[in-house]
Motif scaffolding. Structure first.
Motif, PDB file in Angstrom:
ATOM      1  N   TYR A  58      -6.536  11.389   8.529  1.00 50.54           N
ATOM      2  CA  TYR A  58      -6.177  10.396   7.525  1.00 50.54           C
ATOM      3  C   TYR A  58      -5.332   9.286   8.119  1.00 50.54           C
ATOM      4  N   ASP A  68       8.853  17.407  -0.507  1.00 55.07           N
ATOM      5  CA  ASP A  68       8.611  18.846  -0.555  1.00 55.07           C
ATOM      6  C   ASP A  68       9.905  19.649  -0.575  1.00 55.07           C
ATOM      7  N   GLN A 102      -5.043  20.163   8.818  1.00 55.83           N
ATOM      8  CA  GLN A 102      -6.330  19.663   9.304  1.00 55.83           C
ATOM      9  C   GLN A 102      -6.526  18.176   9.031  1.00 55.83           C
ATOM     10  N   TYR A 103      -5.890  17.670   7.996  1.00 55.75           N
ATOM     11  CA  TYR A 103      -6.229  16.311   7.554  1.00 55.75           C
ATOM     12  C   TYR A 103      -5.248  15.232   7.969  1.00 55.75           C
ATOM     13  N   CYS A 157       6.387  14.616   4.539  1.00 55.29           N
ATOM     14  CA  CYS A 157       6.556  14.562   3.093  1.00 55.29           C
ATOM     15  C   CYS A 157       7.980  14.912   2.711  1.00 55.29           C
ATOM     16  N   VAL A 186      -9.077   1.635  10.179  1.00 57.70           N
ATOM     17  CA  VAL A 186     -10.126   1.083   9.312  1.00 57.70           C
ATOM     18  C   VAL A 186      -9.743  -0.282   8.732  1.00 57.70           C
ATOM     19  N   PHE A 242       0.840  -1.194   0.000  1.00 55.72           N
ATOM     20  CA  PHE A 242       0.000   0.000   0.000  1.00 55.72           C
ATOM     21  C   PHE A 242       0.878   1.249   0.000  1.00 55.72           C
ATOM     22  N   ASP A 243       0.572   2.147  -0.901  1.00 53.70           N
ATOM     23  CA  ASP A 243       1.381   3.339  -1.058  1.00 53.70           C
ATOM     24  C   ASP A 243       0.826   4.422  -0.145  1.00 53.70           C
ATOM     25  N   PHE A 244       1.373   4.550   1.032  1.00 48.57           N
ATOM     26  CA  PHE A 244       0.833   5.503   1.990  1.00 48.57           C
ATOM     27  C   PHE A 244       1.209   6.926   1.617  1.00 48.57           C
ATOM     28  N   ASN A 245       0.202   7.770   1.558  1.00 52.71           N
ATOM     29  CA  ASN A 245       0.352   9.098   1.008  1.00 52.71           C
ATOM     30  C   ASN A 245      -0.107  10.136   2.025  1.00 52.71           C
ATOM     31  N   CYS A 246       0.765  10.617   2.861  1.00 53.87           N
ATOM     32  CA  CYS A 246       0.323  11.566   3.873  1.00 53.87           C
ATOM     33  C   CYS A 246      -0.074  12.878   3.197  1.00 53.87           C
ATOM     34  N   PRO A 247      -1.225  13.463   3.538  1.00 52.30           N
ATOM     35  CA  PRO A 247      -1.635  14.686   2.848  1.00 52.30           C
ATOM     36  C   PRO A 247      -0.781  15.903   3.190  1.00 52.30           C
ATOM     37  N   CYS A 248      -0.123  15.880   4.320  1.00 49.48           N
ATOM     38  CA  CYS A 248       0.735  17.000   4.726  1.00 49.48           C
ATOM     39  C   CYS A 248      -0.017  18.328   4.797  1.00 49.48           C
ATOM     40  N   ILE A 249      -1.248  18.242   5.254  1.00 46.87           N
ATOM     41  CA  ILE A 249      -2.064  19.447   5.458  1.00 46.87           C
ATOM     42  C   ILE A 249      -2.528  19.391   6.907  1.00 46.87           C
ATOM     43  N   LYS A 252       4.195  19.381   7.225  1.00 42.84           N
ATOM     44  CA  LYS A 252       4.848  18.907   6.011  1.00 42.84           C
ATOM     45  C   LYS A 252       6.021  17.976   6.296  1.00 42.84           C
TER      46      LYS A 252
END
Lengths: 335, 355
Positions: A51, A164, A46-47, A161, A58, A37-44, A158
């Motif tokens: 996430y 960046d 609030q989320y 990530c 889940v 699974f390619d885990f993709n942190c949103p780096c925002i 951030k």
């Protein structure tokens, strides 16, 4: 190849080891899914937390449901729990035993996912990279402390990530990642230790509280229920086949245009069908030859299960024949 | 090779596991197809959405229909649905059960495709990059200077790394990361939904209809087996029918030939199947010994096929219509209906025991 066959044979030897095997397969699937699974942190800001915690909790829920679904004993347990009493009394200890066994097996794959997540640390870093300023000052040396609160938040969000541009080759980011990862791994190892301790304690202390004799009984009867269910299904399948065969043959014979007369059996005439086939087929039909009979049988199987007493079948009385001559003297007797 | 053979043997052991095997193979094919498929977003505002969503939705529909096509039970269901009631009552619960189980199996491959697509995120990125809130990811000062159309064109180029030319205006990585996260969240949620639906159906169902369920399972299995056995019986019957028909044809031609060559047929070529095995080579020739005879046989087989009406062999001068023990050795004989229409209806004797 030989090894695989041996392993498969071992696991198929009884129903408990099949369940254990499936449980282990699910755990392995869980690990494989995590690695692919390619885990993709949103780096925002609030989320991130939402996430990351979502990804941490889940999939275990999904694996838990799957673990219960693929376990054969779920159906057996539910049926035993819900059936009317009929001729066979119900023992709640059996249902409890099956339930705990099922839960233990279903919980393995979720625990494996959570542990792998914690030990790997990516998700933890994504969720908790916003460490407070006080921690920062004691552990990390750099001059971002002069920035405003909002900017600090954005910056910390951030950290997970790597790509960046802000953080290219930044020792700060690496330091923060390392710090949070340590936390994550510490928590992971503690949970693992706790679980193993609980398991060991449970194994050691349980015999002091439990009645071993009752335990043996419970295990026996729960195994019995499982095997009975399997054999019932198999018998139904065999019966189905013979029923269908007879039905089709009867249909063919019914299509003949010739009339049929009935006459008393002449000693010269013998049906030349093979005796074995007739016996075997008739035996498998067990006298059930009509749809209504079969429906009644299936309904009664659930609504009023037969009592657990096969003495009559095991000790079927044998007919004993005695031969006497015309004077009444016994020539030969089976008695 | 050994591995495959073992797997095939296991899968073919019964009908259910065969269908499960097909289901599993289709799911794997679906995942493999996705990874082999080269996703290329058009990166044009008008087409992005259709391409992205089309790729998410159309292959699952295709897999679903393929599942129905590959499943043998579909024709069985249709047959059971359409047949006239006749002597056997139709049970709607059985039809429902069959339909539900076929649908369940066909839904697995589409589900796998949708989950893999959502987890990967590319199609979501392609479809929704235009709807992004540009102020969240872009440099506000530079954005003010751009027109609406320019902004949308730029947003549409986000999925394409190669042609995205303005990294100062929007941070492409951040935007694609954001959309991928949403896509993955949808994917996990979708999986959770499907699994809990399956859980509800499988684990909670026994609470409601267990007795009826056993019945419908049995009868749906019965219908399947009955159909197969009927086909087998028909095939066997056709084989025997054909064998006897051909034998009689050969004999009839050989009879003609014999009368031409002034030979008498000595053996009673009985059409009893058991005797076939004991026949010697001479009997197998069925009275045809010369090239011309054989040519006639072959010619007539095409130009003048025999009627589909098997004759019961009668030894000359004896009537089989007696009922006493002397007529008893005829016994029920498997020859089927449609015997020659000018024969009177025969009477067969069936014997039962008084025991």
């Amino acid at each position: 190849m030989e090894r695989l066959k041996l392993v498969l044979q071992y696991f198929q030897s009884n129903s408990e080891s099949i369940s254990n095997g499936i449980c282990i397969v699910l755990a392995l699937v869980s690990v494989k899914l995590y690695t692919s699974f390619d885990f993709n942190c949103p780096c925002i800001p609030q989320y991130n937390k939402l996430y990351a915690l979502g990804v941490m909790f889940v999939p275990p829920l999904i694996f838990f449901f799957l673990g219960i679904l693929v376990n054969r004993h779920t159906g057996v347990m539910m049926e035993e729990c819900l059936r009317p009493i009929g001729k066979r009394s119900k023992n709640p200890a059996i249902v409890k035993y099956m339930f705990t066994a099922m839960m233990q097996r279903a919980l393995l794959a979720p625990m494996v996912w959570i542990l792998v997540t914690l030990l790997d640390g990516k998700i933890f870093i994504c969720a908790f990279s916003r460490i407070s300023n006080s921690d920062l000052s004691s552990h990390v040396h750099c001059n971002i402390l002069s920035l405003s609160q909002k900017t600090t938040e954005l910056l910390m969000a951030k950290v997970p990530c790597k790509e960046d541009m802000i953080f290219r080759n930044s020792t700060f980011r690496k330091a923060v990642s390392r710090y949070v990862r340590c936390y994550s791994q510490a928590i992971g190892w503690s949970i693992l230790l706790l679980l193993i301790l609980l398991g060991a304690l449970g194994r050691l202390i349980k015999p002091c509280f439990d009645d071993h004799a009752t335990n043996l009984q419970t295990r026996y009867w729960s195994n019995y229920l499982d095997i009975e269910q399997k054999l019932f299904d198999e018998t139904c399948v065999l019966h189905c086949r013979d029923f269908a065969r007879k039905c089709v043959v009867q249909f063919f014979e019914g299509m003949r245009e010739d009339t049929v007369l009935r006459l008393p059996l002449s000693p010269e005439v013998r049906y030349n069908r093979e005796e074995d086939m007739v016996d075997q087929e008739e035996e498998r039909l067990h006298g059930i030859t009509k749809q209504e009979q079969m429906d009644q049988l299936l309904e009664t199987w659930f609504k009023c299960k037969p009592e657990l007493d096969i003495t009559k079948m095991a000790y079927r009385p044998r007919v004993c024949v005695t031969w006497e001559d015309h004077n009444g003297k016994t020539i030969y007797s089976d008695v | 090779m050994d591995k495959f053979r073992m797997m095939f043997q296991f899968l073919q052991s019964n009908q259910e596991s065969f269908m499960n095997g097909i289901c599993g193979i289709m799911a794997l094919a679906s995942a493999q197809l996705y990874s082999a498929f080269e996703f290329s977003c058009p990166c044009i505002p008008e087409y992005n959405y259709s391409y992205g969503i089309g790729l998410l939705v159309v292959p699952p529909i295709w897999f679903f229909l393929l599942g129905f096509v590959l499943n043998n039970n579909v024709s069985m269901l249709a047959e059971e649905w359409k047949r006239p009631t006749g002597k056997r009552v139709k049970d709607p619960t059985v039809l429902r059960y069959m339909f539900v189980s076929i649908t369940q199996r066909s839904l697995i491959a589409p589900m796998v495709w949708i989950s893999v697509t959502l987890m990967d995120g590319k199609s979501f990125l392609c479809a929704f990059s235009v709807d992004l809130d540009i102020h969240q990811f872009g440099n506000s000062t530079l954005i003010e200077g751009m027109s609406e159309v320019e902004i949308i064109t730029l947003l549409a180029k986000i999925p394409c790394k190669n042609i995205f030319d303005q990294p100062n205006v929007i941070s492409r990585e951040a935007a694609s990361r954001y959309i991928k996260c949403i896509s993955q969240a949808f994917g996990w949620f979708f999986l959770l939904l499907m699994t809990s639906a399956a859980f509800m159906i499988r684990a909670i169902r026994p609470c409601f209809t267990q007795a009826a369920f056993l019945k419908t399972k049995y009868w749906s299995h019965y219908i399947d087996i009955e159909r197969k056995l009927f086909d087998e019986t028909c095939k066997e019957h056709a084989k025997t029918f054909a064998k006897v028909c051909i034998q009689q044809y050969f004999e009839s031609v050989s009879g003609e030939m014999r009368s031409l060559h002034k030979n008498r047929s000595s053996e009673d070529d009985s059409d009893n199947d058991d005797d076939d095995k004991k026949k010697g080579d001479k009997d197998k020739l069925l009275g045809i010994h010369a090239q011309d005879d054989m040519n006639k046989v072959l010619w007539n087989w095409h130009t003048c096929k025999p009627p589909l009406a098997l004759r019961k062999e009668q030894p000359e001068g004896e009537s089989r219509e007696g009922l006493g023990p002397t007529g008893a050795d005829s016994g029920p004989n498997g020859l089927a209906n449609g015997h020659a229409h000018n024969d009177p209806k025969r009477e067969w004797a069936v014997y039962y025991s008084k025991v």
